[in-house]
Design an enzyme around this catalytic site. Structure first.
Site, PDB file in Angstrom:
ATOM      1  CG  ASP A 139      -2.204   0.720   1.067  1.00 49.88           C
ATOM      2  OD1 ASP A 139      -2.318   1.518   0.121  1.00 49.88           O
ATOM      3  OD2 ASP A 139      -3.109   0.519   1.902  1.00 49.88           O
TER       4      ASP A 139
ATOM      5  CG  ASP B 199      -9.356   2.552  -0.388  1.00 52.26           C
ATOM      6  OD1 ASP B 199      -8.963   1.394  -0.528  1.00 52.26           O
ATOM      7  OD2 ASP B 199      -8.706   3.427   0.227  1.00 52.26           O
TER       8      ASP B 199
END
Ligand code: DGJ
Length: 743
Positions: free
Chosen positions: A479, A548
């Site tokens: 990430d 997301d």
């Protein structure tokens, strides 16, 4: 495929079955662009530049008097401050402060295959005959600096890749202020521009608009490619559609700051360019040193945008993605993030894993919160060791327990970051990325770890390797959760203008080390969802967390936009709980499943909270997906209806290479009163093949499905009498087609 050189006319023609790319040397000096488009015959690629005296254009030396001018010449790689008043492809600053560059042709070389670009991601070939490369050497007329242009033509793709190398053969130190990878001039401006701008939670929206005089610039000054713009730009003719018309696309194989320009000049000629953004870039080149840019993929389609997408998908699938997972079916995963966020215990994770295994899920991914003392996003980035209080038996034991349930085990990292509240920061505050004498801004309350510093990146690499050597890990989610700011380094030996690119080189070095040291691991890249979903990262990590935003309706746009350039096998798409955590929308489990099943299916919710009915439905989704995932992940993708063109519906289709199998996805978004259906026309089938619909006894020929179409009315549910209720929002249907085998 062949690269032709006509010595008499000093002209080059790169040609395969699909495209031609032509340029030549005008007046023995100037590299002049002649043509890029559908394949044309012969080698008539001599410059047909129309010499003309134009007021206020300027003339280099005395060539053809006032009729020859760089102001109007279509160029391959325009220099700076030399009479071409459009955007340059390079700016050099010499020791004496001057910055004029006149690049002239020196020599060329035709190379078999495709040389790699050291330290950078690039498309590659693995067999003889798959590509040929042309290297053109230009020389700066007075300073003797060498600029090499690399053009690779692939045999099986309407694609040329370009990159630039500069070698300082002069006796001066120079600063490269700008060095683009590709620049192309068109002799008209009858174009629309297609781009993929976005933001967190709504990545890669498709925008299309006419171009006009001046410069339209897409760029990133954020350290990475970012959510804001994809490093992609396409020019289409105004009549181009998804399935017809010309498209000229550029896509950058890089994950850092970039620029894409389209400029229309006073003569309504168009210049299209791409490369590293010059905004924060300044690279010192001492005598004898060289610099090589990342590459640009230039793709042409004469069959609309969808064909361009298919060619990019295929190119990336076969010539960019690497490793053991390149062609492997991707596992159905469960990720605990939206199910628990930071709030989990070993017991909770194991109970989720238990349920997941029963549903047919294959991989459990433990997301953020397992390391340091991480209970929220204020701390611990950089402390890549287990959070003992949360996971008292350690990671190895947890992974083994999960694996004993028949699941694989995956783990989340965010290696390029450092929290102020971390052991790493307390020991090495000098590893925070920041311009000298500046105070660094926080993003998500974290700093960026300066990967341009070797010790900093090696430290994190070693921490990761320690875990990877101890714990049986099958998958890693990598990430990256903020933009860079105050870009610079506290290391006085690194010039601030070099940091953003050196950071990328550092990142790529670490990734190369990891993927070669642990080849069995499946890597998924992520940056707050799809903030760094670019071809550069795809070279190291075959999957990306697309966004997301897990809302099924939002995902129709996000996945449609993403499909413009990225292969389906790279697209992570998860079913999450409702009301959705990002937009608070409630959609049916069927709709959520049907959307996620058009990518790499995963679940991101607390499975222990689902009802038995929901579990049964999820089980069915997973078994259907497993049966068809090879087709979904590696088939040919078609956009039938785009949510950017039509508010109420979206439709995609995926067809097998042999055209014997296909899935058609149809989504009804918002319903309307009092409407009548219209037929939906399929794409990509074999016209003469008879297809069976959904294991039923309904059969259609491909030509019927594609030309006449069929009615599709996804059901909302059934009413109290068992009668279907065709009305309602968020309805979806997956239609399966399989070839009827007749004896
Ligand atoms: C951003 C990612 O996109 C999410 O999926 C999740 O991993 C969080 N970061 C964790 O901090």
């Amino acid at each position: 495929m062949k690269i032709f050189y006509n010595e008499k006319t000093q002209s080059f023609h790169l040609r395969n079955d699909f495209i031609s790319y032509q340029f030549s040397v005008a007046e023995g000096k100037y590299l002049t662009h002649n043509y890029w488009g559908k394949a044309v015959s012969d080698n008539h690629s001599a410059a047909d530049y129309r010499y003309a005296d134009r007021s206020f254009s300027v003339n280099p030396n005395s060539i053809k008097g006032r009729k020859f001018s760089l102001t109007t010449l279509p160029q391959e790689f325009p220099g700076d401050n030399n009479g071409d008043f459009r955007e340059s492809a390079l700016n050099l600053r010499y020791e004496d402060g001057s910055f004029s560059t006149h690049l002239v042709y020196d020599s060329h070389e035709i190379i078999k295959g495709k040389p790699a670009i050291n330290g950078l991601p690039n498309t590659y070939v693995s067999k003889d005959g798959e590509a040929e490369t042309l290297k053109i050497s230009l020389i700066e007329q007075t300073k003797k600096i060498e600029v090499n242009l690399f053009y690779t033509i692939f045999k099986d793709y309407p694609v040329i890749t370009r990159s630039t190398e500069i070698i300082n053969n002069s006796n001066l130190t120079i600063d490269i202020e700008k060095l683009l990878s590709a620049s192309v001039d068109f002799d008209h401006a009858h174009f629309d521009l297609v781009q993929l701008p976005g933001a967190w939670g709504r990545e890669r929206e498709i925008e299309r608009h006419g171009i006009s005089r001046g410069i339209h610039k897409l760029d990133s000054k954020r350290g990475t490619t970012s959510h804001t713009y994809q490093p992609f730009m396409a020019l289409t003719e105004p009549y181009t559609t998804e399935h017809s018309g010309d498209v000229y696309g550029m896509h950058f194989v890089y994950s850092g700051e970039f620029v894409a320009n389209v400029e229309v000049d006073e003569y309504r000629k168009t210049r299209l360019q791409m490369g590293i953004s010059p905004e924060h870039f300044s690279w010192r080149l001492d005598q004898g040193e060289s610099f090589h840019t990342p590459e640009v993929v230039m793709v042409y389609s004469d069959q609309g945008l969808n064909k361009m997408s298919q060619d990019l998908h295929s190119l990336y699938q076969h010539h960019l993605i690497r490793g053991e997972h390149q062609y492997r079916e991707r596992p159905v995963l469960i990720n605990n993030w939206e199910g628990t966020y930071f709030d989990f215990t070993e017991k909770k994770i194991l109970s989720m894993a238990d349920e997941a295994a029963k549903l047919g899920i294959e991989l459990f991914v433990l997301d953020d919160g397992w390391f340091g003392k991480r209970d929220n996003d204020f701390s611990s980035l950089g402390d890549w060791f287990v959070y003992q209080e949360k996971l008292p038996n350690g990671l190895k034991a947890l992974a083994e327990k999960i694996k004993s349930k028949g699941l694989k085990f995956g783990l989340w990292f965010e290696p390029e970051m450092i929290s102020e509240d971390s052991d790493l920061y307390r020991e090495h505050p000098e590893w925070v990325l920041k311009a000298k004498a500046s105070s660094p801004s926080r993003g998500r309350d974290q700093f960026v770890l300066d990967f341009s510093q070797k010790d900093a990146r090696r430290h994190v690499l070693n921490q990761m390797k320690k875990i990877l050597d101890e714990v049986p890990i099958d998958y890693i989610k990598w990430d990256y959760n903020r933009n860079m700011s105050e870009i610079g380094s506290q290391d006085s030996s690194i010039r601030d203008g070099e940091v953003s690119h050196r950071f990328m080189l550092g990142l790529y070095e670490v990734l190369e080390d990891l993927i070669t040291s642990y080849p069995a691991i499946l890597w998924e890249s992520c940056s707050g969802g799809g903030g760094r979903y670019d071809p550069g990262m795809l070279h190291y990590m075959p999957q990306t967390w697309t966004s997301d935003n897990t809302d099924a309706v939002s995902r129709l746009e996000i996945q449609t936009g993403t499909s413009m350039t990225m292969p389906i096998s790279s697209m992570g798409s998860h079913v999450s709980a409702v009301p959705n955590h990002q937009v608070n929308r409630i959609t049916s489990l069927k709709m959520r499943g049907d959307v996620a099943m058009a990518g790499n299916l995963g679940y991101e919710l607390d499975v222990t909270q689902m009802t038995d009915e929901e579990k049964a439905e999820v089980k069915d989704q997973i078994s259907f997906y497993k049966e068809h995932r090879k087709l979904v992940q590696y088939g040919t993708f078609y956009r039938i209806y785009s949510p950017f063109d039509e508010k109420d519906r979206t439709s995609w289709m995926i067809v097998s290479k042999e055209r014997d199998e296909a899935l058609m996805y149809y989504y009804k978004i918002l319903d309307r009163a009092n409407t009548l259906s219209e037929r939906v026309k399929f794409k990509g089938l074999d016209p003469e093949t008879l297809y069976q619909v959904n294991d039923s006894d309904v059969h259609y020929y491909g030509d019927e499905l594609m030309n006449k179409g069929i009615y599709i009315d996804p059901l909302a549910s059934v009413d109290g009498h068992g009668e279907p209720m065709p009305l309602g929002d968020f309805r979806s249907e997956i239609i399966k087609l399989s070839k009827v085998i007749t004896n």
